[in-house]
Design a protein around this motif. Structure first.
Motif, short mmCIF file in Angstrom:
data_model
loop_
_atom_site.label_atom_id
_atom_site.label_comp_id
_atom_site.label_asym_id
_atom_site.label_seq_id
_atom_site.Cartn_x
_atom_site.Cartn_y
_atom_site.Cartn_z
N MET A 1 27.63 47.01 57.75
CA MET A 1 28.46 45.81 57.89
C MET A 1 28.42 44.97 56.61
O MET A 1 29.44 44.48 56.14
N GLN A 2 27.23 44.87 56.04
CA GLN A 2 27.08 44.13 54.78
C GLN A 2 27.88 44.81 53.67
O GLN A 2 28.60 44.16 52.91
N LYS B 1 30.46 46.71 54.03
CA LYS B 1 31.89 46.54 54.29
C LYS B 1 32.39 45.22 53.72
O LYS B 1 33.38 45.16 53.01
N GLN B 2 31.61 44.15 54.05
CA GLN B 2 32.07 42.80 53.69
C GLN B 2 31.96 42.53 52.19
O GLN B 2 32.80 41.86 51.62
N PHE C 1 31.77 54.81 58.59
CA PHE C 1 30.45 54.29 58.97
C PHE C 1 29.82 55.21 60.02
O PHE C 1 30.50 56.03 60.63
N GLU D 1 26.11 51.46 63.51
CA GLU D 1 26.85 50.20 63.37
C GLU D 1 27.57 49.88 64.67
O GLU D 1 27.87 50.76 65.46
N GLU D 2 27.86 48.62 64.88
CA GLU D 2 28.64 48.21 66.04
C GLU D 2 30.06 48.77 65.94
O GLU D 2 30.59 48.93 64.83
N GLU E 1 32.77 47.39 66.36
CA GLU E 1 33.70 46.44 65.77
C GLU E 1 33.83 46.58 64.26
O GLU E 1 34.73 46.03 63.64
N ILE E 2 32.93 47.32 63.64
CA ILE E 2 32.98 47.46 62.18
C ILE E 2 34.23 48.21 61.73
O ILE E 2 34.68 48.03 60.59
N ARG F 1 34.51 54.80 62.25
CA ARG F 1 33.09 54.89 62.61
C ARG F 1 32.86 56.19 63.37
O ARG F 1 33.46 56.41 64.42
#
Lengths: 342, 342
Positions: free
Chosen positions: A91-92, A94-95, A107, A111-112, A114-115, A136
């Motif tokens: 997630m980090q 990605k952002q 991913f 990971e969740e 939602e990623i 994902r």
């Protein structure tokens, strides 16, 4: 040709990198390392291009590790990043990296959901990853459930699934894992929901147990049908045709399957396939009841390859799955396991 | 007063002997030992009468173990023999000792059901052992299933039960046990049939896994009902009222329950009760789904006591179960565990 890099070179990353390197339509730009450890030296020994954070180059080189450039360089040269970093780090990345540079990324299941734009399993929803920026690949157990349930959903109407997972306490090289002499349980485990991220609103409950061993997850399912229950022969027919499921008749322990992988000299003992334990099949008033074994380190490797092919839109589902299987020798593995445990 | 001896002083025998010694209506004649080991010295230290084969007396005494007589003497002085010998040895004892002398005997669940006139679980069929010569107390897991299923059968019509067992690899002091790093499975395990020896023709399937740990079996059940499914509150109400079931809300590992038993200073960490893991209860389209923990070394102790009471016809079911519970402090154990894991 699709340029692909692997960001994170651990249990999944090193397996996926090797598979990409063998793919005729993909070019492995390289892999990233953040610590100058055993795996970094393995990447050198395997002649992979190694990229590290800009300010770590000297540290890696002082430890005798050859560096081909910075992680920034690697990402810049890639069309797709396979993110195989530690759970939550995706997630980090990605952002802070993929979104700002508008890069495609894949991913992992840690990971969740939602990623990504879509949670992916090749057999279940290959086409849905086409053109998506973020995909994902679901986790090892979820991948196994999808491979097993999708063919059933195509043939039968399922009323409810109860899933019982016995998870390995740790991978072989993990420094920390489960309690040494205990069974841990997770009621209402996330697996039920995670399977739904791929297969839609299928009615399913799951409970997960963690036990002190290192090889494979062992799962059991009780499936209740609306009407028309498959018999044992139907199930074996359906699963025998699936390229990523091996139907084993005589295995009785998880260790036997690992021993077979060693006997067959499979790299890293990886089988990539779900082992359906046909001797556990029971058809009764409650529906269908069977168990299966999941090679937790390797099962998602083919899914990562298919995900990047679908994302790039360069091949159809059938072409991609067949090619991926061929590259990592799944047909031979399936056939050998089925003969050994016939 | 019923004169009782315990033939075989191992995991079950030593626990049952101590409980008999505390019973106001029974007199413990003594226990038998066949090898002059640690347990023989324990029996001396515990001031139990120790009986050994006639031609082994000198061997035992030469090792400093006090002997009170021969096994033959012990049997002759007893009205009932609790046979707690190794699996399979019970049948030999029946044929060569108990039948020729027309003695009543209680066997353990490691013997085949055919050894006895009745397979016994106090909650399920106490009365049926009355006056019988041979009674078999079913094994630890089967005992747990009977305690849990009987109250449901009294209230609901069950269509089918799927039972998933995770068995401990070995008891703590066993020299041999499961593979050290593997999960072993037994498809169509004997437990389904064994439960039917007590509860009759209840539709049930079972699969059993053996894993490398030593404390407790962890079981899961998926129960489908014909109509009228209990909700979570109903289940908790039903099980809270059962004297030999503790309803735990917050336990997450088998080790926590053992740790609580140590904290409570329970002799040998024995809890005797099934721990129903209420946080695992799930009610869904498939029925009811929950897990429970079985203290494999101690759960059959109260059943052995009730069996000999029923066999002797000296008390009613309710009187016997209440007295047995009191002797080994089950009400306090249940209540303490329920508070700790509230």
């Amino acid at each position: 040709m699709v340029n692909v890099c692997v960001n994170g070179y651990g249990t999944i990353g090193k397996r996926v990198a090797e598979a990409i390197a063998k793919h005729p339509k993909a070019k492995l730009v390289g892999i990233s390392k953040y610590t100058p450890d055993q795996d970094a030296k393995l990447a050198n020994a395997s002649k992979l291009n190694v990229f590290v954070p800009k300010d770590s180059v000297k540290n890696f080189e002082s430890k005798g590790i050859s560096v081909n450039g910075s992680v920034d360089d690697m990402i810049a040269r890639s069309d797709i990043v396979v993110d195989a970093s530690a759970d939550g780090k995706g997630m980090q990345n990605k952002q802070t990296v993929y979104q700002p540079r508008n890069k495609k990324a894949i991913f992992q299941g840690g990971e969740e959901a939602e990623i990504a734009d879509i949670s992916f399993n090749a057999r279940s929803n290959f086409e849905k990853a086409s053109g998506k920026q973020f995909v994902r690949v679901v986790s090892c157990n979820t991948t196994a459930y999808c491979r097993l349930l999708k063919p059933l959903i195509e043939n039968y109407k399922i009323k409810h699934i109860s899933a019982f997972l016995i998870r390995r306490g740790a991978d072989l090289s993990d420094a920390k894992g489960s309690a040494l002499n205990a069974i841990e349980w997770k009621a209402h485990s996330h697996h039920a929901h995670d399977i739904q991220t791929v297969l839609g609103n299928i009615p399913i409950s799951s409970v997960a147990f963690k036990v002190p061993h290192t090889h494979s997850h062992i799962n059991s399912m009780n499936i209740i049908f609306e009407d028309g229950i498959p018999n044992k022969g139907d199930l074996i027919d359906i699963y025998s045709k699936e390229s990523r499921i091996a139907v084993l008749n005589t295995a009785n322990t998880s260790a036997q399957i690992v021993e077979a992988a060693r006997d067959l000299e499979l790299p890293r003992n990886d089988t990539f396939v779900v082992s359906m334990l046909a001797n556990t099949i029971e058809i009764n008033e409650g529906g269908v009841f069977f168990s299966f074994s999941v090679p937790q380190e390797s099962i998602v490797v083919p899914e990562n390859i298919d995900a990047l092919v679908s994302q790039s839109g360069i091949m159809s589902k059938e072409e991609s799955m067949r090619l991926t299987d061929e590259i990592i020798k799944i047909p031979k593995i399936k056939s050998s396991l089925e003969k050994i445990f016939a």
